[in-house]
Design a protein around this motif. Structure first.
Motif, mmCIF file in Angstrom:
data_model
loop_
_atom_site.group_PDB
_atom_site.id
_atom_site.type_symbol
_atom_site.label_atom_id
_atom_site.label_comp_id
_atom_site.label_asym_id
_atom_site.label_seq_id
_atom_site.Cartn_x
_atom_site.Cartn_y
_atom_site.Cartn_z
ATOM 1 N N LEU A 1 4.116 7.454 5.578
ATOM 2 C CA LEU A 1 4.588 6.671 6.739
ATOM 3 C C LEU A 1 6.116 6.513 6.529
ATOM 4 N N SER A 2 6.862 7.393 6.754
ATOM 5 C CA SER A 2 8.460 6.928 6.152
ATOM 6 C C SER A 2 9.238 5.970 7.222
ATOM 7 N N ASN A 3 8.533 5.576 8.200
ATOM 8 C CA ASN A 3 9.173 4.417 9.221
ATOM 9 C C ASN A 3 8.665 3.110 8.750
ATOM 10 N N LEU A 4 7.630 3.115 8.059
ATOM 11 C CA LEU A 4 7.026 1.790 7.515
ATOM 12 C C LEU A 4 8.204 0.806 7.022
ATOM 13 N N TYR A 5 8.110 -0.383 7.641
ATOM 14 C CA TYR A 5 8.717 -1.419 7.265
ATOM 15 C C TYR A 5 8.166 -2.594 6.412
ATOM 16 N N THR A 6 6.961 -2.936 6.908
ATOM 17 C CA THR A 6 6.348 -4.033 6.435
ATOM 18 C C THR A 6 4.842 -3.280 6.300
ATOM 19 N N LEU A 7 4.493 -3.521 4.860
ATOM 20 C CA LEU A 7 2.969 -3.276 4.455
ATOM 21 C C LEU A 7 2.432 -4.465 3.735
ATOM 22 N N ASP A 8 1.169 -4.952 4.304
ATOM 23 C CA ASP A 8 0.483 -5.848 3.900
ATOM 24 C C ASP A 8 -0.977 -5.539 3.431
ATOM 25 N N LEU A 9 -1.098 -5.539 2.304
ATOM 26 C CA LEU A 9 -2.533 -4.851 2.038
ATOM 27 C C LEU A 9 -3.077 -6.130 0.911
ATOM 28 N N SER A 10 -2.605 -7.333 1.145
ATOM 29 C CA SER A 10 -3.039 -8.221 0.092
ATOM 30 C C SER A 10 -4.287 -8.833 0.316
ATOM 31 N N GLU A 11 -4.845 -9.639 -0.723
ATOM 32 C CA GLU A 11 -6.211 -10.340 -0.557
ATOM 33 C C GLU A 11 -7.420 -9.394 0.153
ATOM 34 N N ASN A 12 -7.436 -8.393 -0.602
ATOM 35 C CA ASN A 12 -8.530 -7.223 -0.294
ATOM 36 C C ASN A 12 -9.325 -7.182 -1.743
ATOM 37 N N GLU A 13 -9.791 -5.890 -1.723
ATOM 38 C CA GLU A 13 -10.632 -5.816 -2.975
ATOM 39 C C GLU A 13 -10.300 -4.319 -3.670
ATOM 40 N N PHE A 14 -9.031 -3.694 -3.370
ATOM 41 C CA PHE A 14 -8.453 -2.613 -3.924
ATOM 42 C C PHE A 14 -8.466 -2.521 -5.243
ATOM 43 N N ASN A 15 -9.004 -1.509 -6.050
ATOM 44 C CA ASN A 15 -9.237 -1.738 -7.598
ATOM 45 C C ASN A 15 -8.862 -0.178 -8.338
ATOM 46 N N TRP A 16 -7.621 0.199 -7.618
ATOM 47 C CA TRP A 16 -7.221 1.508 -8.136
ATOM 48 C C TRP A 16 -5.959 1.216 -8.682
ATOM 49 N N LYS A 17 -5.136 2.226 -8.563
ATOM 50 C CA LYS A 17 -3.412 2.025 -9.068
ATOM 51 C C LYS A 17 -2.497 1.751 -8.115
ATOM 52 N N PHE A 18 -1.416 1.537 -8.310
ATOM 53 C CA PHE A 18 -0.216 1.529 -7.432
ATOM 54 C C PHE A 18 0.222 2.752 -6.922
ATOM 55 N N PRO A 19 -0.077 3.298 -5.984
ATOM 56 C CA PRO A 19 0.358 4.945 -5.691
ATOM 57 C C PRO A 19 1.882 5.115 -5.784
ATOM 58 N N TYR A 20 2.035 6.030 -6.594
ATOM 59 C CA TYR A 20 3.233 6.314 -6.862
ATOM 60 C C TYR A 20 3.883 7.145 -5.551
ATOM 61 N N GLN A 21 3.177 7.428 -4.449
ATOM 62 C CA GLN A 21 3.724 8.128 -3.272
ATOM 63 C C GLN A 21 4.311 6.933 -2.479
ATOM 64 N N PHE A 22 4.350 5.830 -2.970
ATOM 65 C CA PHE A 22 4.950 4.732 -2.160
ATOM 66 C C PHE A 22 6.450 4.684 -2.415
ATOM 67 N N GLY A 23 6.732 5.520 -3.297
ATOM 68 C CA GLY A 23 8.378 5.665 -3.648
ATOM 69 C C GLY A 23 8.886 6.575 -2.610
ATOM 70 N N ASN A 24 8.006 7.304 -1.532
ATOM 71 C CA ASN A 24 8.648 7.706 -0.416
ATOM 72 C C ASN A 24 8.857 6.913 0.602
ATOM 73 N N LEU A 25 8.514 5.808 0.646
ATOM 74 C CA LEU A 25 8.709 4.697 1.714
ATOM 75 C C LEU A 25 10.278 4.038 1.553
ATOM 76 N N LYS A 26 11.217 4.962 2.009
ATOM 77 C CA LYS A 26 12.423 4.494 1.618
ATOM 78 C C LYS A 26 13.030 3.163 2.662
ATOM 79 N N ASN A 27 12.308 3.210 3.822
ATOM 80 C CA ASN A 27 12.689 2.147 4.898
ATOM 81 C C ASN A 27 11.813 0.879 4.556
#
Length: 181
Positions: free
Chosen positions: A75-101
């Protein structure tokens, strides 16, 4: 019919529950999705990557769990990503490095594990990073200290970072605020 022309969907602060069906992401023109403060559970469908115009994605304060879909990295146009206060239990996705914006990333109060990938330095527009109250380990990526766009960083409580804080040029980063306990 399918809402293929839907651009914005605001369903926050309701009593909605159940799983998030992948059909919602057939709305390929969707650029704002606000589902926070509900009772959604299960995983976030990987089909989220169909919404290439997505600018604001807010799913905080639900019961989503499992892996954060690495397809969010498309999602290269993504400016705000809020996934807080959930139960995600895996790793920080390295693909987030593609989110230049991406300017604002909120992942706090989950069960995320592992290390923060060096790819975070590729998020060149990142202004705010909240990752406190998770289960991250390892050292804090050195690149995090040199990102010129970064203003707020919250790493405190619940994480188990090791190492040291390198010397930072606070003249260059005079607006940088680190929150760590």
């Amino acid at each position: 019919g399918k809402l293929t022309n839907l651009g914005s969907l605001f369903l926050y602060n309701n009593e909605m529950s159940g799983t998030l069906v992948s059909d919602i992401f057939d709305a390929t023109r969707l650029y704002q999705l606000y589902l926070h403060e509900n009772y959604f559970e299960g995983t976030v469908p990987t089909e989220i990557s169909n919404c290439l115009l997505m600018y604001h994605l807010d799913l905080h304060d639900n019961y989503f769990g499992g892996e954060i879909p690495n397809t969010i990295g498309a999602l290269s146009n993504l400016y705000t990503l809020d996934l807080s206060e959930n139960e995600f239990n895996w790793k920080f996705p390295y693909q987030f490095g593609n989110l230049k914006n991406l300017g604002y990333l909120y992942l706090q109060i989950n069960f995320l594990t592992g290390t923060i990938p060096e790819a975070i330095a590729d998020m060149t527009a990142l202004n705010t990073l909240y990752i406190e109250k998770n289960r991250f380990t390892g050292t804090i990526p050195t690149a995090l200290y040199t990102m010129s766009s970064l203003f707020y960083v919250h790493l405190s409580e619940g994480n188990d970072f090791t190492g040291y804080i390198p010397e930072v040029n606070f003249v260059t980063n005079s607006q940088l605020h680190y929150g760590a306990a």
